[in-house]
Scaffold this active site. Structure first.
Site, short mmCIF file in Angstrom:
data_model
loop_
_atom_site.label_atom_id
_atom_site.label_comp_id
_atom_site.label_asym_id
_atom_site.label_seq_id
_atom_site.Cartn_x
_atom_site.Cartn_y
_atom_site.Cartn_z
CB THR A 9 -0.94 -0.05 1.10
OG1 THR A 9 -0.16 -0.07 2.47
CG2 THR A 9 -1.92 -1.07 1.25
N GLY A 10 2.23 1.09 0.11
CA GLY A 10 3.08 2.47 -0.21
C GLY A 10 3.39 2.83 -1.45
CB VAL A 12 8.46 1.64 -2.83
CG1 VAL A 12 9.16 0.56 -3.72
CG2 VAL A 12 9.40 2.90 -2.92
CE LYS A 37 -1.47 2.83 8.81
NZ LYS A 37 -0.53 2.20 7.74
CB SER A 38 -3.14 -1.96 4.92
OG SER A 38 -2.77 -0.63 5.11
CB CYS A 126 16.32 5.94 -4.65
SG CYS A 126 16.09 6.93 -3.24
CE LYS A 205 19.68 5.31 4.19
NZ LYS A 205 18.17 5.78 3.85
NE ARG A 227 13.40 14.31 1.02
CZ ARG A 227 13.67 13.27 0.56
NH1 ARG A 227 13.55 12.90 -0.67
NH2 ARG A 227 14.22 12.63 1.44
CG HIS A 234 16.27 11.17 -5.83
ND1 HIS A 234 15.01 11.72 -5.18
CD2 HIS A 234 16.49 10.27 -4.97
CE1 HIS A 234 14.58 11.11 -4.13
NE2 HIS A 234 15.24 10.02 -3.92
C1 2RA Z 1 14.65 9.33 0.22
N1 2RA Z 1 16.11 7.63 -0.72
O1 2RA Z 1 14.87 9.85 -0.94
C2 2RA Z 1 15.29 7.87 0.43
C3 2RA Z 1 14.32 6.96 1.12
N2 2RA Z 1 13.53 6.63 -0.27
O2 2RA Z 1 14.01 9.87 1.06
#
Ligand code: 2RA
Length: 329
Positions: A9-10, A12, A37-38, A126, A205, A227, A234
């Site tokens: 349900t996420g 990804v 919950k799902s 990712c 990472k 972000r 990305h």
């Molecule tokens: C992010 N790579 O973009 C991390 C987790 N998906 O927040």
């Protein structure tokens, strides 16, 4: 083959289902698995309605393959239980990536490490996947000494809550916050949590996973992960110092011949990778390929890829396809 999608349900999980359908993945039975919950939630897939089941029930059904994207704690607890039941787990969380006994796989680079004994396989982060897809062929030819990377990461990497926060901000609605600050008209230099060394887990990472996937701890990597209020993928600005010198035309040719990489690099006609064009595609796009004249044997480039696809779902499913093709599953 019985396949479980854990975290169905996420964001990804949803993309995994889309990619499974697109690639006509060979399963005889499909289980959609999520948290308590799902349970009971109905999801339609390939003109059939599936009811979400819980983790315990899924283990009891002994699937052959489990594609996980359910967070680190769920994976820590449940991946071993699936493995004990004979299931091969491919996990998208960071739970197993740096475990010395687990393989961290990008099929185009190191799938040949895989054996029948690998029952928990880690899918890299990712932002790491898209970077190493470009670094790998260059490392083989010119040997990388050092990488400096700045990322511009889509809010979809954080999940549904982040997408909702941006939608609310655009609509002028005060709602739940996925970030400590507004993301609209902003950039936040903070992906995941800070470690004691002042870097975020996301940045580390990129350091640790790159060295493991390229199997070379001498490669120096430093990262800043940011972000940004975009969807679709990305982006990364990457500076690489090599042991050997190179020719930019040769670099461009080498990358254009690399499976899974597409060179978009013609500034005469404003051609370069962007998330709006990477969105929904499985390739890693590279452009702005140019020598860094400020130091010897150094190159700048720009890499963009859909973080939910090659950065997560597609890479996971490509690992599964490799296992099937090599009769390791
Ligand atoms: C992010 N790579 O973009 C991390 C987790 N998906 O927040």
């Amino acid at each position: 083959m019985k396949v479980a999608v854990v975290g169905a349900t996420g964001m990804v999980g949803e993309v995994m289902l889309k990619v499974l359908e697109e690639r006509n993945f060979p399963f005889t039975e499909l289980m959609l698995v999520a948290s308590e919950k799902s349970i009971g939630k109905e999801i339609s897939f390939k003109n059939k309605t599936y009811k979400v089941i819980g983790l315990a029930e899924a283990v009891s059904k002994k699937p052959d393959l489990a594609l996980f994207s359910a967070g680190g704690s769920t994976s820590q607890e449940w991946a071993p239980k699936f493995a004990e039941a004979g299931t091969t787990v491919i996990d998208n969380s960071s739970a197993w990536r740096m475990d010395a006994s687990k393989k961290l796989i990008v099929p185009e680079i190191n799938a040949d490490q895989l054996t029948k004994e690998d029952k928990i396989i880690a899918n890299p982060n990712c932002s790491t996947i898209q970077m190493v897809m470009v670094l790998a062929p260059l490392h083989k030819k010119y040997r990388i000494k050092r990488v400096v990377v700045s990322t511009y990461q889509s809010i979809t990497g954080t999940g549904l809550k982040a997408v909702k926060q941006l939608e609310n901000e655009l609509a002028g609605i005060k709602g739940e916050m996925a970030y400590p600050y507004p993301i609209h008209k902003n950039v936040i230099p903070h992906c995941d949590v800070f470690e004691d060394n002042g870097y975020t887990k996301e940045e580390m990472k990129l350091v640790r996973e790159t060295q493991k996937i390229l199997d070379d701890r001498t490669i120096a990597v430093t990262a800043t992960a940011v972000r940004i209020p975009t969807e679709g993928g990305h982006s990364e600005s990457v500076n690489i110092e090599f042991e050997k010198d190179f020719d930019v035309t040769e670099v461009r040719k080498l990358l254009s011949e690399t499976p899974g990489v597409i060179v978009q690099d013609n500034t005469d006609v404003n051609t370069y990778p962007m998330p709006i064009y990477a969105n929904g595609k499985d390739d890693v796009f590279v452009g702005r390929i140019r020598r860094d004249g400020s130091q010897p044997n150094s190159l700048n480039l720009w890499i963009v890829s859909d973080n939910l696809r090659k950065g997560a779902a597609t890479n996971t499913i490509q690992i599964a396809e490799y296992l099937i093709n090599k009769k390791l599953l």
